[in-house]
Design an enzyme around this catalytic site. Structure first.
Site, PDB file in Angstrom:
ATOM      1  N   ARG A 100      -9.560 -33.472 -56.803  1.00 40.66           N
ATOM      2  CA  ARG A 100      -9.768 -34.615 -56.970  1.00 40.66           C
ATOM      3  C   ARG A 100      -9.604 -34.428 -55.384  1.00 40.66           C
ATOM      4  NH1 ARG A 100      -8.741 -41.372 -59.270  1.00 40.66           N
ATOM      5  NH2 ARG A 100     -10.285 -40.648 -59.974  1.00 40.66           N
ATOM      6  N   HIS A 127     -18.972 -38.358 -60.128  1.00 40.47           N
ATOM      7  CA  HIS A 127     -17.172 -38.471 -60.871  1.00 40.47           C
ATOM      8  C   HIS A 127     -17.649 -38.682 -62.249  1.00 40.47           C
ATOM      9  CE1 HIS A 127     -13.659 -39.663 -62.362  1.00 40.47           C
ATOM     10  NE2 HIS A 127     -13.715 -41.192 -62.252  1.00 40.47           N
ATOM     11  N   GLN A 130     -15.396 -39.479 -65.248  1.00 40.34           N
ATOM     12  CA  GLN A 130     -15.797 -40.283 -65.776  1.00 40.34           C
ATOM     13  C   GLN A 130     -16.573 -40.703 -66.742  1.00 40.34           C
ATOM     14  OE1 GLN A 130     -13.227 -42.971 -64.727  1.00 40.34           O
ATOM     15  NE2 GLN A 130     -14.526 -44.034 -66.235  1.00 40.34           N
ATOM     16  N   ASP A 220     -18.525 -51.328 -60.293  1.00 37.84           N
ATOM     17  CA  ASP A 220     -17.303 -50.173 -59.930  1.00 37.84           C
ATOM     18  C   ASP A 220     -16.684 -51.280 -58.656  1.00 37.84           C
ATOM     19  OD1 ASP A 220     -15.600 -48.081 -59.091  1.00 37.84           O
ATOM     20  OD2 ASP A 220     -17.191 -46.851 -58.269  1.00 37.84           O
ATOM     21  N   CYS A 260     -15.267 -48.217 -64.585  1.00 44.69           N
ATOM     22  CA  CYS A 260     -14.418 -47.667 -64.705  1.00 44.69           C
ATOM     23  C   CYS A 260     -12.889 -47.982 -64.242  1.00 44.69           C
ATOM     24  CB  CYS A 260     -14.583 -46.072 -63.192  1.00 44.69           C
ATOM     25  SG  CYS A 260     -14.799 -46.972 -61.471  1.00 44.69           S
ATOM     26  N   ARG A 288     -11.147 -41.124 -71.197  1.00 42.53           N
ATOM     27  CA  ARG A 288     -10.848 -40.245 -70.946  1.00 42.53           C
ATOM     28  C   ARG A 288     -10.164 -38.757 -70.837  1.00 42.53           C
ATOM     29  NH1 ARG A 288     -11.108 -41.890 -64.949  1.00 42.53           N
ATOM     30  NH2 ARG A 288     -10.586 -39.271 -64.968  1.00 42.53           N
TER      31      ARG A 288
HETATM   32  N1   CP Z   1     -11.310 -44.717 -63.366  1.00 40.81           N
HETATM   33  C1   CP Z   1     -10.409 -43.549 -62.691  1.00 40.81           C
HETATM   34  O1   CP Z   1     -10.473 -42.200 -62.479  1.00 40.81           O
HETATM   35  O2   CP Z   1      -9.174 -44.113 -62.504  1.00 40.81           O
HETATM   36  P1   CP Z   1      -7.679 -43.491 -61.298  1.00 40.81           P
HETATM   37  O3   CP Z   1      -8.720 -43.594 -60.104  1.00 40.81           O
HETATM   38  O4   CP Z   1      -6.772 -44.044 -61.862  1.00 40.81           O
HETATM   39  O5   CP Z   1      -7.711 -42.170 -61.951  1.00 40.81           O
HETATM   40  N1  NVA Z   2     -15.730 -45.417 -57.092  1.00 37.92           N
HETATM   41  C1  NVA Z   2     -14.165 -45.300 -56.752  1.00 37.92           C
HETATM   42  C2  NVA Z   2     -13.675 -45.198 -58.413  1.00 37.92           C
HETATM   43  C3  NVA Z   2     -12.423 -44.509 -58.545  1.00 37.92           C
HETATM   44  C4  NVA Z   2     -12.259 -44.352 -59.500  1.00 37.92           C
HETATM   45  C5  NVA Z   2     -13.591 -44.763 -55.496  1.00 37.92           C
HETATM   46  O1  NVA Z   2     -14.119 -44.109 -55.997  1.00 37.92           O
HETATM   47  O2  NVA Z   2     -13.188 -45.067 -55.324  1.00 37.92           O
END
Ligand code: CP
Ligand code: NVA
Length: 304
Positions: A100, A127, A130, A220, A260, A288
């Site tokens: 990540r 992502h 997701q 989101d 999400c 997930r």
């Molecule tokens: N939806 C998601 O990726 O959650 P986190 O940021 O908690 O991993």
């Molecule tokens: N768009 C959000 C998604 C979090 C799971 C971010 O990148 O923070």
């Protein structure tokens, strides 16, 4: 199939269906108490440059359920040593890397330099994990014929939206982005998806038009991780796009609400909607685990 899980657009429709079907199968096996140690003795390295609840826990629990283990690395790629050197170290010890990151190019570089599979667990651009879980959830609630469904994504044309767009460029499902002017997402992704999709792909600033006939309304956060400085300005710009009972009233009566997570109640969604009877956000979170297990088992050699 490609070695890495970086973008849903890297996979064919059949390969995406394989992940979805395997996710269903692994979920059923888990519920029935049938062990499935497909990655016995294997290790996945987890690199997190940003916070996480769902992604971190589901990869850890998922590897455990598959008979393997994880090692967590909290680091900022490219600072202490080059991304390439991180890749060349990790491939000597572990069987896969989940990352990540802020910069999307770092996940790409890890994948290019490592001989082992690299899984994108969110970048500033995409992502994909997701959306696999989201589509698994959609199929559970609305049936497996995705081509007849419409998802309205309300809010920022961000990493989550880009991955939805990539998905519909491979498997037909009607997708509308409802967003303020200037937040339509990456023009390169949008143009490619417009050319490649066989479904309806619409971008509108008009919530009432965009939500018409929607089977699912997705939102989101308005400011993603890394955009904290823009949060106050974005709160004003996105206010008309809050998913509340008025907006949901423009979708189909039985439309699902999807998010999400993490969510900001009172900002992008009201409590009434996210905690209401049509909300499936915790099913998404549950899936997930199963969707990522399908990716891990496939890319790390557990299933052909
Ligand atoms: N939806 C998601 O990726 O959650 P986190 O940021 O908690 O991993
Ligand atoms: N768009 C959000 C998604 C979090 C799971 C971010 O990148 O923070």
């Amino acid at each position: 199939m490609v070695k890495d899980f970086i973008s849903l657009a890297d996979f064919t429709a059949d390969e995406l269906m394989h992940f979805l079907n395997l996710a269903d199968e692994l979920k059923a096996q888990k519920k029935a108490g049938i062990p499935h140690p497909l990655l016995n003795g294997k290790t996945l390295a987890l690199i997190f440059e940003k916070p996480s609840l769902r992604t971190r826990l589901t990869f850890q629990v998922g590897m455990y359920q598959l008979g393997g283990t994880t090692q967590l690395i909290d680091t900022r790629l490219g600072e202490r040593e080059s991304v390439a050197d991180v890749a060349r170290n990790l491939e000597r010890w572990v069987d896969g890397i989940m990352a990540r990151t802020f910069a999307h190019k770092h996940v790409i570089e890890l994948a290019e330099k490592a001989s082992i599979p690299v899984i994108n667990a969110l970048t500033d651009k995409l992502h994909p994990c997701q959306i696999l879980a989201d589509v698994q959830t959609l199929r559970e609630h609305k049936g497996k014929d995705l081509s007849s469904l419409k998802v309205a994504f309300v809010g920022d044309g961000n990493n989550v939206f880009h991955s939805w767009a990539n998905f519909v460029s491979r498997l037909p499902l009607n997708l509308t982005l409802v967003c303020p002017e200037g937040y339509e997402g990456d023009p390169e992704i949008i143009e490619r998806v417009r050319k490649e999709t066989r479904a309806e792909f619409v971008i509108t600033q008009d919530p009432e038009a965009g939500l018409k006939d929607a089977d699912a309304v997705y939102t989101d956060v308005w400011a993603s991780m890394g955009q904290e400085d823009e949060a106050a300005e974005r709160a004003k710009i996105f206010a008309p796009y809050q998913v509340n009972s008025t907006l949901m009233g423009w979708a189909k009566k039985d439309a699902l609400f999807m998010h999400c997570l993490p969510a900001h109640r009172g900002a992008e969604v009201t409590s009434e909607i996210i905690d209401g009877p049509n909300s499936v956000c915790f099913d998404q979170a549950e899936n997930r685990l199963h969707a990522q297990k399908a990716v891990l088992a496939t890319l790390m050699g557990g299933v052909s």
